[in-house]
Design a protein around this motif. Structure first.
Motif, PDB file in Angstrom:
ATOM      1  N   GLN A 129     -21.758 -15.524  -6.993  1.00  0.00           N
ATOM      2  CA  GLN A 129     -21.724 -14.761  -5.752  1.00  0.00           C
ATOM      3  C   GLN A 129     -20.859 -13.519  -5.901  1.00  0.00           C
ATOM      4  N   LYS A 130     -21.470 -12.357  -5.724  1.00  0.00           N
ATOM      5  CA  LYS A 130     -20.721 -11.104  -5.782  1.00  0.00           C
ATOM      6  C   LYS A 130     -19.940 -10.914  -4.490  1.00  0.00           C
ATOM      7  N   LEU A 131     -18.708 -10.493  -4.626  1.00  0.00           N
ATOM      8  CA  LEU A 131     -17.835 -10.198  -3.488  1.00  0.00           C
ATOM      9  C   LEU A 131     -17.377  -8.750  -3.597  1.00  0.00           C
ATOM     10  N   THR A 132     -17.207  -8.101  -2.454  1.00  0.00           N
ATOM     11  CA  THR A 132     -16.724  -6.720  -2.440  1.00  0.00           C
ATOM     12  C   THR A 132     -15.624  -6.580  -1.404  1.00  0.00           C
ATOM     13  N   GLY A 133     -14.394  -6.373  -1.881  1.00  0.00           N
ATOM     14  CA  GLY A 133     -13.255  -6.185  -0.998  1.00  0.00           C
ATOM     15  C   GLY A 133     -12.769  -4.750  -1.053  1.00  0.00           C
ATOM     16  N   PHE A 134     -11.658  -4.502  -0.378  1.00  0.00           N
ATOM     17  CA  PHE A 134     -11.086  -3.153  -0.350  1.00  0.00           C
ATOM     18  C   PHE A 134      -9.587  -3.230  -0.595  1.00  0.00           C
ATOM     19  N   SER A 135      -9.119  -2.369  -1.475  1.00  0.00           N
ATOM     20  CA  SER A 135      -7.716  -2.360  -1.875  1.00  0.00           C
ATOM     21  C   SER A 135      -7.076  -1.017  -1.550  1.00  0.00           C
ATOM     22  N   ILE A 136      -5.808  -1.054  -1.220  1.00  0.00           N
ATOM     23  CA  ILE A 136      -5.063   0.187  -0.979  1.00  0.00           C
ATOM     24  C   ILE A 136      -3.606  -0.027  -1.379  1.00  0.00           C
ATOM     25  N   ALA A 137      -3.042   0.966  -2.031  1.00  0.00           N
ATOM     26  CA  ALA A 137      -1.648   0.907  -2.467  1.00  0.00           C
ATOM     27  C   ALA A 137      -0.821   1.903  -1.662  1.00  0.00           C
ATOM     28  N   PRO A 138       0.461   1.634  -1.490  1.00  0.00           N
ATOM     29  CA  PRO A 138       1.307   2.573  -0.748  1.00  0.00           C
ATOM     30  C   PRO A 138       1.490   3.862  -1.547  1.00  0.00           C
ATOM     31  N   ALA A 139       1.603   4.963  -0.846  1.00  0.00           N
ATOM     32  CA  ALA A 139       1.835   6.239  -1.522  1.00  0.00           C
ATOM     33  C   ALA A 139       3.167   6.202  -2.271  1.00  0.00           C
ATOM     34  N   LYS A 140       4.104   5.468  -1.684  1.00  0.00           N
ATOM     35  CA  LYS A 140       5.426   5.342  -2.301  1.00  0.00           C
ATOM     36  C   LYS A 140       5.902   3.909  -2.160  1.00  0.00           C
ATOM     37  N   LYS A 141       5.895   3.161  -3.250  1.00  0.00           N
ATOM     38  CA  LYS A 141       6.336   1.770  -3.183  1.00  0.00           C
ATOM     39  C   LYS A 141       7.853   1.694  -3.318  1.00  0.00           C
ATOM     40  N   SER A 142       8.407   0.576  -2.834  1.00  0.00           N
ATOM     41  CA  SER A 142       9.853   0.373  -2.892  1.00  0.00           C
ATOM     42  C   SER A 142      10.130  -1.118  -3.024  1.00  0.00           C
ATOM     43  N   ALA A 143      11.396  -1.463  -3.034  1.00  0.00           N
ATOM     44  CA  ALA A 143      11.784  -2.875  -3.110  1.00  0.00           C
ATOM     45  C   ALA A 143      11.334  -3.632  -1.873  1.00  0.00           C
TER      46      ALA A 143
ATOM     47  N   TYR B 159       1.274  -2.857  -0.114  1.00  0.00           N
ATOM     48  CA  TYR B 159      -0.045  -3.028  -0.714  1.00  0.00           C
ATOM     49  C   TYR B 159      -0.897  -3.855   0.243  1.00  0.00           C
ATOM     50  N   ALA B 160      -2.192  -3.588   0.276  1.00  0.00           N
ATOM     51  CA  ALA B 160      -3.069  -4.370   1.132  1.00  0.00           C
ATOM     52  C   ALA B 160      -4.412  -4.574   0.456  1.00  0.00           C
ATOM     53  N   PHE B 161      -5.034  -5.714   0.766  1.00  0.00           N
ATOM     54  CA  PHE B 161      -6.365  -6.007   0.246  1.00  0.00           C
ATOM     55  C   PHE B 161      -7.162  -6.692   1.346  1.00  0.00           C
ATOM     56  N   VAL B 162      -8.351  -6.163   1.633  1.00  0.00           N
ATOM     57  CA  VAL B 162      -9.237  -6.763   2.630  1.00  0.00           C
ATOM     58  C   VAL B 162     -10.203  -7.687   1.901  1.00  0.00           C
ATOM     59  N   ALA B 163     -10.156  -8.968   2.215  1.00  0.00           N
ATOM     60  CA  ALA B 163     -10.937  -9.966   1.495  1.00  0.00           C
ATOM     61  C   ALA B 163     -12.384 -10.023   1.975  1.00  0.00           C
ATOM     62  N   ASP B 164     -13.268 -10.263   1.034  1.00  0.00           N
ATOM     63  CA  ASP B 164     -14.673 -10.536   1.348  1.00  0.00           C
ATOM     64  C   ASP B 164     -14.861 -12.048   1.267  1.00  0.00           C
ATOM     65  N   ILE B 165     -15.076 -12.697   2.392  1.00  0.00           N
ATOM     66  CA  ILE B 165     -15.232 -14.148   2.408  1.00  0.00           C
ATOM     67  C   ILE B 165     -16.694 -14.553   2.245  1.00  0.00           C
TER      68      ILE B 165
ATOM     69  N   SER C 216      -3.729  -5.524  -8.085  1.00  0.00           N
ATOM     70  CA  SER C 216      -3.646  -4.125  -7.635  1.00  0.00           C
ATOM     71  C   SER C 216      -2.233  -3.567  -7.744  1.00  0.00           C
ATOM     72  N   GLY C 217      -1.243  -4.440  -7.994  1.00  0.00           N
ATOM     73  CA  GLY C 217       0.133  -3.979  -8.143  1.00  0.00           C
ATOM     74  C   GLY C 217       1.130  -4.674  -7.254  1.00  0.00           C
ATOM     75  N   ALA C 218       0.671  -5.520  -6.325  1.00  0.00           N
ATOM     76  CA  ALA C 218       1.588  -6.208  -5.419  1.00  0.00           C
ATOM     77  C   ALA C 218       2.411  -7.260  -6.163  1.00  0.00           C
ATOM     78  N   ASN C 219       3.635  -7.424  -5.734  1.00  0.00           N
ATOM     79  CA  ASN C 219       4.535  -8.432  -6.307  1.00  0.00           C
ATOM     80  C   ASN C 219       4.045  -9.820  -5.916  1.00  0.00           C
ATOM     81  N   LYS C 220       3.740 -10.675  -6.889  1.00  0.00           N
ATOM     82  CA  LYS C 220       3.195 -12.006  -6.609  1.00  0.00           C
ATOM     83  C   LYS C 220       4.160 -12.892  -5.831  1.00  0.00           C
ATOM     84  N   ASP C 221       5.431 -12.515  -5.812  1.00  0.00           N
ATOM     85  CA  ASP C 221       6.428 -13.297  -5.077  1.00  0.00           C
ATOM     86  C   ASP C 221       6.670 -12.767  -3.664  1.00  0.00           C
ATOM     87  N   LYS C 222       5.934 -11.728  -3.286  1.00  0.00           N
ATOM     88  CA  LYS C 222       6.116 -11.123  -1.959  1.00  0.00           C
ATOM     89  C   LYS C 222       4.752 -10.906  -1.304  1.00  0.00           C
ATOM     90  N   ILE C 223       4.067 -12.010  -1.050  1.00  0.00           N
ATOM     91  CA  ILE C 223       2.708 -11.967  -0.518  1.00  0.00           C
ATOM     92  C   ILE C 223       2.635 -12.596   0.873  1.00  0.00           C
TER      93      ILE C 223
END
Length: 254
Positions: free
Chosen positions: A30-44, A75-81, A122-129
């Motif tokens: 099953q093909k899924l298509t989501g949407f990803s976006i990263a912050p212009a300026k990431k920080s802690a 960081y944000a990701f819109v999931a395709d369910i 996409s770059g998000a910290n796996k410990d901050k989800i």
């Protein structure tokens, strides 16, 4: 001057929208298509936010939420369910599809986990989800924690709270925030009571905030303003629920 301001505003919107990237992935065949976006300026303080859409699947609202979160530095990701070729054409089909995943919750959890993996990639910290969801997606946010997915918190905006009674109550480790319309006719009292018992049994760190005069879909502007229909936009509840969400993100960063 007015023309210049409007032009600049349109340029800013275009630049913001351009950051939203299509991401193809799959669950088996099953093909899924989501949407990803990263912050212009990431920080802690940057978090990774997974967005689970309402029952009609990925829509303008879920994309707008992703863009808004990016402007907040996340960081944000819109999931395709449902699947790239299975977006419902109407509410009848949406009811069938969402009902399927509510009943087959392990499949729902798997689709959420696949999207989480893409968020981290996409770059998000796996410990901050954090997982957030709207309506049907709010149910999914709860399934993320019921399924033991590796997240810090889950947030449900006017989401369903119920589950099959036969499942029992297990451990709940992430923080849980429920943002609920006080007059929502689609979430029965028995589901609210069962959810609260589930949280208490698990000794979870949970909150449930009620918004006066708000029904289902209170964050969705396209739902109109007629509460008698059971689903309607409520500007005050929309703004307050977002503020409560931001408070939780600040708490997670302390």
């Amino acid at each position: 001057m007015k023309t210049v301001i409007i032009t600049l505003a349109l340029i800013m919107v275009t630049q913001l929208s351009a950051q939203l990237k299509t991401v193809d992935y799959s669950d088996g065949t099953q093909k899924l298509t989501g949407f990803s976006i990263a912050p212009a300026k990431k920080s802690a303080q940057s978090m990774g936010i997974l967005i689970l859409p309402a029952w009609m699947g990925i829509d303008d609202h879920s994309k707008e939420v992703a863009q808004k979160l990016a402007t907040e530095g996340h960081y944000a990701f819109v999931a395709d369910i449902y699947g790239a070729d299975k977006k419902p054409a109407d509410t009848k089909k949406a009811g069938e599809l969402s009902g399927y995943y509510k009943s087959n919750y392990e499949e729902y959890q798997r689709r959420i986990k696949l999207a989480l993996d893409k968020l981290v990639k996409s770059g998000a910290n796996k410990d901050k989800i954090v997982v957030i969801g709207y309506c049907f997606g709010g149910t999914g946010a709860l399934e993320a924690t019921r399924g033991g997915l590796p997240v810090q918190a889950v947030v449900s905006f006017h989401g369903g709270l119920g589950k099959d009674e036969k499942r029992g109550n297990g451990a709940i480790k992430p923080k849980v925030l429920i943002l609920h319309g006080a007059d929502d006719p689609y979430v029965p009292q028995k589901d609210i009571e069962a959810f609260q018992k589930e949280m208490r049994d698990a000794k979870a760190d949970w909150q449930m905030v009620y918004y006066a005069n708000a029904v289902h879909a209170f964050t969705e502007k396209k739902a109109g303003n007629d509460n008698s229909k059971g689903a309607a936009y409520n500007e005050k509840a929309d703004k307050r629920s977002w503020e409560h969400f931001m408070v939780l993100l600040d708490e997670l960063n302390k």
